[in-house]
Design a protein around this motif. Structure first.
Motif, PDB file in Angstrom:
ATOM      1  N   ARG A 171       0.846  -1.175   0.000  1.00  0.00           N
ATOM      2  CA  ARG A 171       0.000   0.000   0.000  1.00  0.00           C
ATOM      3  C   ARG A 171       0.887   1.233   0.000  1.00  0.00           C
ATOM      4  NH1 ARG A 171      -2.499  -3.642   3.579  1.00  0.00           N
ATOM      5  NH2 ARG A 171      -1.548  -2.583   5.370  1.00  0.00           N
ATOM      6  N   THR A 172       1.425   1.566  -1.131  1.00  0.00           N
ATOM      7  CA  THR A 172       2.444   2.604  -1.248  1.00  0.00           C
ATOM      8  C   THR A 172       1.916   3.970  -0.853  1.00  0.00           C
ATOM      9  OG1 THR A 172       3.469   1.377  -3.065  1.00  0.00           O
ATOM     10  CG2 THR A 172       4.102   3.680  -2.823  1.00  0.00           C
ATOM     11  N   SER A 173       0.686   4.305  -1.311  1.00  0.00           N
ATOM     12  CA  SER A 173       0.154   5.637  -1.020  1.00  0.00           C
ATOM     13  C   SER A 173      -0.117   5.803   0.466  1.00  0.00           C
ATOM     14  CB  SER A 173      -1.114   5.900  -1.837  1.00  0.00           C
ATOM     15  OG  SER A 173      -2.119   4.920  -1.542  1.00  0.00           O
ATOM     16  N   GLN A 174      -0.655   4.758   1.111  1.00  0.00           N
ATOM     17  CA  GLN A 174      -0.897   4.852   2.538  1.00  0.00           C
ATOM     18  C   GLN A 174       0.437   4.981   3.289  1.00  0.00           C
ATOM     19  OE1 GLN A 174      -2.304   2.735   0.461  1.00  0.00           O
ATOM     20  NE2 GLN A 174      -4.445   2.193   1.036  1.00  0.00           N
ATOM     21  N   ALA A 175       1.465   4.211   2.851  1.00  0.00           N
ATOM     22  CA  ALA A 175       2.779   4.293   3.513  1.00  0.00           C
ATOM     23  C   ALA A 175       3.353   5.692   3.370  1.00  0.00           C
ATOM     24  CB  ALA A 175       3.723   3.267   2.914  1.00  0.00           C
ATOM     25  N   ALA A 176       3.179   6.311   2.211  1.00  0.00           N
ATOM     26  CA  ALA A 176       3.708   7.647   1.988  1.00  0.00           C
ATOM     27  C   ALA A 176       3.025   8.659   2.875  1.00  0.00           C
ATOM     28  CB  ALA A 176       3.559   8.041   0.521  1.00  0.00           C
ATOM     29  N   ALA A 177       1.698   8.486   3.061  1.00  0.00           N
ATOM     30  CA  ALA A 177       0.974   9.430   3.913  1.00  0.00           C
ATOM     31  C   ALA A 177       1.436   9.332   5.350  1.00  0.00           C
ATOM     32  CB  ALA A 177      -0.540   9.171   3.793  1.00  0.00           C
ATOM     33  N   VAL A 178       1.640   8.121   5.813  1.00  0.00           N
ATOM     34  CA  VAL A 178       2.094   7.928   7.193  1.00  0.00           C
ATOM     35  C   VAL A 178       3.512   8.489   7.367  1.00  0.00           C
ATOM     36  CG1 VAL A 178       2.604   6.230   8.977  1.00  0.00           C
ATOM     37  CG2 VAL A 178       0.571   5.944   7.553  1.00  0.00           C
ATOM     38  N   LEU A 179       4.368   8.276   6.388  1.00  0.00           N
ATOM     39  CA  LEU A 179       5.751   8.799   6.482  1.00  0.00           C
ATOM     40  C   LEU A 179       5.746  10.319   6.517  1.00  0.00           C
ATOM     41  CD1 LEU A 179       7.630   6.389   4.039  1.00  0.00           C
ATOM     42  CD2 LEU A 179       7.930   6.557   6.536  1.00  0.00           C
ATOM     43  N   GLU A 180       4.814  10.961   5.781  1.00  0.00           N
ATOM     44  CA  GLU A 180       4.732  12.415   5.833  1.00  0.00           C
ATOM     45  C   GLU A 180       4.285  12.859   7.221  1.00  0.00           C
ATOM     46  OE1 GLU A 180       5.411  16.111   4.834  1.00  0.00           O
ATOM     47  OE2 GLU A 180       5.851  14.402   3.518  1.00  0.00           O
ATOM     48  N   SER A 181       3.363  12.066   7.813  1.00  0.00           N
ATOM     49  CA  SER A 181       2.947  12.354   9.192  1.00  0.00           C
ATOM     50  C   SER A 181       4.134  12.191  10.136  1.00  0.00           C
ATOM     51  CB  SER A 181       1.795  11.418   9.579  1.00  0.00           C
ATOM     52  OG  SER A 181       1.494  11.541  10.947  1.00  0.00           O
ATOM     53  N   PHE A 182       4.965  11.156   9.890  1.00  0.00           N
ATOM     54  CA  PHE A 182       6.185  10.934  10.693  1.00  0.00           C
ATOM     55  C   PHE A 182       7.098  12.150  10.609  1.00  0.00           C
ATOM     56  CE2 PHE A 182      10.558   9.668  11.139  1.00  0.00           C
ATOM     57  CZ  PHE A 182      10.575   8.771  12.186  1.00  0.00           C
ATOM     58  N   ALA A 183       7.265  12.687   9.409  1.00  0.00           N
ATOM     59  CA  ALA A 183       8.124  13.847   9.238  1.00  0.00           C
ATOM     60  C   ALA A 183       7.584  15.037  10.018  1.00  0.00           C
ATOM     61  CB  ALA A 183       8.249  14.194   7.744  1.00  0.00           C
ATOM     62  N   GLY A 184       6.228  15.131  10.075  1.00  0.00           N
ATOM     63  CA  GLY A 184       5.646  16.222  10.863  1.00  0.00           C
ATOM     64  C   GLY A 184       5.963  16.070  12.329  1.00  0.00           C
ATOM     65  N   TYR A 185       5.809  14.846  12.866  1.00  0.00           N
ATOM     66  CA  TYR A 185       6.169  14.605  14.259  1.00  0.00           C
ATOM     67  C   TYR A 185       7.638  14.975  14.510  1.00  0.00           C
ATOM     68  CZ  TYR A 185       1.869  11.966  15.181  1.00  0.00           C
ATOM     69  OH  TYR A 185       0.574  11.583  15.374  1.00  0.00           O
ATOM     70  N   ALA A 186       8.533  14.608  13.555  1.00  0.00           N
ATOM     71  CA  ALA A 186       9.973  14.863  13.745  1.00  0.00           C
ATOM     72  C   ALA A 186      10.256  16.351  13.840  1.00  0.00           C
ATOM     73  CB  ALA A 186      10.785  14.253  12.596  1.00  0.00           C
ATOM     74  N   GLY A 187       9.386  17.156  13.192  1.00  0.00           N
ATOM     75  CA  GLY A 187       9.601  18.591  13.231  1.00  0.00           C
ATOM     76  C   GLY A 187       8.990  19.256  14.435  1.00  0.00           C
ATOM     77  N   ASP A 188       8.286  18.489  15.260  1.00  0.00           N
ATOM     78  CA  ASP A 188       7.654  19.026  16.472  1.00  0.00           C
ATOM     79  C   ASP A 188       8.689  19.073  17.582  1.00  0.00           C
ATOM     80  OD1 ASP A 188       6.171  19.661  18.690  1.00  0.00           O
ATOM     81  OD2 ASP A 188       4.573  18.186  18.285  1.00  0.00           O
ATOM     82  N   THR A 189       9.089  20.288  17.997  1.00  0.00           N
ATOM     83  CA  THR A 189      10.149  20.411  19.002  1.00  0.00           C
ATOM     84  C   THR A 189       9.729  19.893  20.359  1.00  0.00           C
ATOM     85  OG1 THR A 189       9.444  22.689  19.457  1.00  0.00           O
ATOM     86  CG2 THR A 189      11.220  22.358  17.839  1.00  0.00           C
ATOM     87  N   ALA A 190       8.391  19.732  20.535  1.00  0.00           N
ATOM     88  CA  ALA A 190       7.956  19.145  21.804  1.00  0.00           C
ATOM     89  C   ALA A 190       8.326  17.672  21.857  1.00  0.00           C
ATOM     90  CB  ALA A 190       6.443  19.334  21.990  1.00  0.00           C
ATOM     91  N   LEU A 191       8.394  17.060  20.682  1.00  0.00           N
ATOM     92  CA  LEU A 191       8.763  15.654  20.603  1.00  0.00           C
ATOM     93  C   LEU A 191      10.256  15.464  20.333  1.00  0.00           C
ATOM     94  CD1 LEU A 191       5.773  14.392  18.408  1.00  0.00           C
ATOM     95  CD2 LEU A 191       5.987  14.314  20.912  1.00  0.00           C
ATOM     96  N   VAL A 192      10.804  16.318  19.464  1.00  0.00           N
ATOM     97  CA  VAL A 192      12.240  16.222  19.115  1.00  0.00           C
ATOM     98  C   VAL A 192      12.862  17.609  19.325  1.00  0.00           C
ATOM     99  CG1 VAL A 192      13.928  15.567  17.370  1.00  0.00           C
ATOM    100  CG2 VAL A 192      11.662  14.487  17.381  1.00  0.00           C
ATOM    101  N   PRO A 193      13.321  17.865  20.522  1.00  0.00           N
ATOM    102  CA  PRO A 193      13.851  19.203  20.823  1.00  0.00           C
ATOM    103  C   PRO A 193      15.086  19.575  19.989  1.00  0.00           C
ATOM    104  CG  PRO A 193      13.470  17.933  22.837  1.00  0.00           C
ATOM    105  CD  PRO A 193      13.314  16.983  21.693  1.00  0.00           C
ATOM    106  N   ASP A 194      15.891  18.617  19.543  1.00  0.00           N
ATOM    107  CA  ASP A 194      17.117  18.914  18.768  1.00  0.00           C
ATOM    108  C   ASP A 194      16.732  19.060  17.306  1.00  0.00           C
ATOM    109  OD1 ASP A 194      20.293  18.816  18.872  1.00  0.00           O
ATOM    110  OD2 ASP A 194      19.625  17.713  17.069  1.00  0.00           O
ATOM    111  N   SER A 195      16.935  20.262  16.793  1.00  0.00           N
ATOM    112  CA  SER A 195      16.497  20.540  15.424  1.00  0.00           C
ATOM    113  C   SER A 195      17.245  19.693  14.401  1.00  0.00           C
ATOM    114  CB  SER A 195      16.686  22.028  15.106  1.00  0.00           C
ATOM    115  OG  SER A 195      18.060  22.400  15.236  1.00  0.00           O
ATOM    116  N   ALA A 196      18.553  19.440  14.634  1.00  0.00           N
ATOM    117  CA  ALA A 196      19.319  18.638  13.678  1.00  0.00           C
ATOM    118  C   ALA A 196      18.796  17.217  13.644  1.00  0.00           C
ATOM    119  CB  ALA A 196      20.808  18.654  14.044  1.00  0.00           C
ATOM    120  N   ALA A 197      18.486  16.684  14.818  1.00  0.00           N
ATOM    121  CA  ALA A 197      17.956  15.322  14.854  1.00  0.00           C
ATOM    122  C   ALA A 197      16.606  15.256  14.166  1.00  0.00           C
ATOM    123  CB  ALA A 197      17.862  14.839  16.291  1.00  0.00           C
ATOM    124  N   GLY A 198      15.757  16.278  14.433  1.00  0.00           N
ATOM    125  CA  GLY A 198      14.450  16.292  13.785  1.00  0.00           C
ATOM    126  C   GLY A 198      14.560  16.381  12.286  1.00  0.00           C
ATOM    127  N   ALA A 199      15.484  17.221  11.797  1.00  0.00           N
ATOM    128  CA  ALA A 199      15.650  17.369  10.356  1.00  0.00           C
ATOM    129  C   ALA A 199      16.142  16.077   9.728  1.00  0.00           C
ATOM    130  CB  ALA A 199      16.622  18.510  10.066  1.00  0.00           C
TER     131      ALA A 199
END
Length: 620
Positions: free
Chosen positions: A577-605
């Motif tokens: 299910r490639t499209s569903q996997a892509a949507a979830v990965l984009e959601s993952f990228a959003g979480y990574a950019g949330d400083t409340a979850l990933v305070p280190d910007s380099a790690a989040g990026a």
């Protein structure tokens, strides 16, 4: 003079004239045929000058001409060489008003009408150079095999006193009685003449050395070049008594025990022998071989001059040898007379000391190219050219160098390339044709042309690494020549310390270079590059999340949410299910950019980058 009968029955005479190895108008080759009756006279021209500036006044004499029957001669002169006799008499004067070369001809005729002809060239407008031999002195002593230094001075009215040394030519020959035999020759204003090891004429012959110099000027005013010359006579150190140049009252007798097979007898008080020319330059003593009992005296200039040395010949059987110091020998060139108190038979005189031989060693220098080290800390980083130069009062025969402490010597007559790496002590020297060897000079050349050796471990060449990996590059450098090698490293231009773990997640995904640069003490540089590639995967991201949490760069809530979302995306991907996997990965990228979850910007990026790489189907 040499004589030989030809196959035609005529006698051929080679007359060397009154000089050696130079222009000599009295030299000639003659054919003598037997003819009855009156013989033709011989014409001889003497001129007080043969070159000079116009108007040139020349006095000619024919008084040296002769007739075999001693008849009265008549003299006719053609002084300008035009074929017409224009003067008579045994002596004539002529003024040449214009520049040019003229053949002055003389015809002498005897009473029966037979005649002889000769000519002499007169040069007007170009004066022949005056050549002076500054060394060796005329009459100096040498031993066969010696090298004799020479030097000349030239004075030319048109060209000045600075000669073109390519136009100075020398000839050394064996003087033998009144003629000579050329031995060797060369050019130059200075040099060393190597005499033959043996005179080659046997013990009984009167053989000596003759050095002749000629110099040809440039010509002047359209008048051809003219040549001047000079010569010196060199005496062998061993002078046979019977080879005197003049004498009075003595007798020469054969004696097989004498060094020259003959001896001087009837040598009484008032008798004398003389040698001329003689120079005592470099002479400090004389060894006399004589028999009988009495006193010999050496006198300068005349037979009745005050002695400057005496030799007491002791009584005894056979030849006696007496050595006498010559501390008061006169200077300059002159005639030496040997007199006796009577009662002495004389075999030979051997003059001791260097005489005019070359006993001075060359002076040697050496230069390098490049003249200064082109590396660091006194090191050359290229081959070095060694040039050895030498000067000598005679002739430099060769230049040599050694790189093994003088055990072996190699030619340095041409430039030498030094290529051996390391510190090398180079010794150099020069020899002249008299066998004298210079002092040995030395210099040290340090060459390191090779860069240091580099080792690099911890990262495989062309290796592929997930970005969760933390390889540890270890690098070092060694140098076997100049030593002191140091090394630095970079990854993609940023410094990396040896032994320090490399966090690959901090690098962009793709190709990278680990570059190690080493430098030795001489300044040589070696660069080694290790290429590697970073990529990502679900497993790498999962492992990276764990590492980042351990490093405190992700919160516990962030780890939990990111891990859940990553698992969901992976499940969709595994199920196709490639499209569903892509949507979830984009959601993952959003979480990574949330400083409340990933305070280190380099790690989040980095996490967001990896997720989007998987979303695009990329793994590296």
């Amino acid at each position: 003079m040499d004589l030989e009968f030809g196959p035609d029955g005529a006698l051929y005479v080679l007359d060397y004239g009154d000089g050696f190895f130079r222009q000599n108008p009295d030299a000639g080759l003659y054919r003598i045929d037997y003819a009855e009756g009156n013989k033709a006279p011989t014409a001889v021209i003497k001129a007080d000058k043969t070159s000079g500036q116009a108007p040139l006044e020349v006095s000619f004499s024919a008084t040296g001409s002769s007739d075999p029957e001693n008849g009265d001669l008549t003299y006719q002169w053609d002084l300008d060489g035009d074929g017409t006799f224009d003067a008579t008499g045994p002596t004539v004067d002529r003024t040449y008003p214009e520049n040019g070369q003229f053949q002055a001809r003389l015809k002498v005729t005897d009473p029966q009408g037979k005649s002889g002809l000769t000519s002499r060239q007169i040069t007007v407008g170009n004066t022949a150079p005056t050549v002076r031999i500054t060394s060796p002195p005329d009459g100096g002593f040498f031993n066969w095999g010696d090298a004799v230094p020479y030097g000349i001075a030239v004075d030319d009215p048109e060209d000045g006193t600075t000669p073109d040394c390519a136009k100075a030519a020398w000839t050394f020959g064996l003087g033998h009685n009144q003629h000579g035999h050329p031995v060797n020759s060369g050019t130059g204003c200075t040099g060393g003449v190597l005499t033959p090891a043996d005179a080659g004429h046997g013990d009984t012959e009167n053989v000596f050395g003759v050095l002749g110099i000629t110099y040809t000027d440039k010509g002047a005013g359209g008048v051809p070049p003219a040549t001047g010359d000079a010569q010196v006579v060199l005496n062998p150190a061993l002078m046979q008594a019977e080879h005197y140049d003049s004498a009075e009252g003595v007798t020469v007798a054969d004696d097989t025990t004498a060094s020259g097979q003959r001896k001087l007898t009837s040598f009484d008080a008032g008798d004398w022998i003389a040698y001329d020319p003689v120079s005592f330059a470099g002479i400090n003593g004389v060894k006399t071989r004589a028999s009988g009992a009495g006193t010999l005296a050496l006198r300068w200039g005349s037979a009745d001059a005050e002695p400057f040395a005496t030799v007491q010949v002791p009584a005894g059987e056979g030849w006696q040898t007496v050595t006498t110091a010559l501390g008061n020998a006169p200077s300059g060139t002159g005639e030496v007379f040997v007199t006796t108190s009577g009662g002495v038979e004389l075999d030979s005189l051997t003059f001791q000391g260097a005489g005019v031989a070359d006993k001075t060693a060359p002076k040697v220098t050496a230069t390098l190219n490049p003249p200064r080290p082109n590396g660091d800390d006194g090191w050359y980083t290229s081959n070095v050219t060694l040039a050895v130069a030498a000067t000598d009062n005679g002739t430099v025969a060769g230049r040599q160098y050694s790189i093994d402490d003088g055990a072996t010597w190699q030619s340095a007559n041409a430039a030498v390339t030094l290529s051996r790496e390391g510190a090398t002590t180079v010794r150099y020297r020069a020899t002249d044709n008299g066998g004298n060897v210079s002092e040995v000079g030395s210099l040290t050349v340090r060459i390191d042309r090779t860069g240091p050796a580099v080792t690099a471990t911890g990262i495989d060449a062309d290796g592929v690494y997930g970005d969760s990996k933390r390889p540890t590059p270890v690098y070092s450098a060694t140098d076997a020549v100049s030593g002191g090698a140091t090394a630095t490293a970079t990854v993609d231009g940023k410094a990396v310390a040896s032994g320090q773990a490399l966090e690959l997640w901090r690098l962009p995904l793709g190709n990278h270079d680990l570059t190690v640069t080493a430098r030795d003490k001489a300044g040589n540089v070696t660069t080694k590059t290790v290429a590697f590639t970073t990529r990502t995967s679900y497993a790498d991201i999962r492992a990276l999340i764990t590492q980042l949490r351990a490093d405190g760069l992700i919160t516990a809530q962030g780890q939990q949410r990111l891990t859940v979302r990553l698992g969901q995306a992976e499940a969709h991907a595994d199920a196709g299910r490639t499209s569903q996997a892509a949507a979830v990965l984009e959601s993952f990228a959003g979480y990574a950019g949330d400083t409340a979850l990933v305070p280190d910007s380099a790690a989040g990026a980095a996490l967001a980058r990896d997720a989007r790489a998987l979303k695009g189907g990329a793994t590296g």
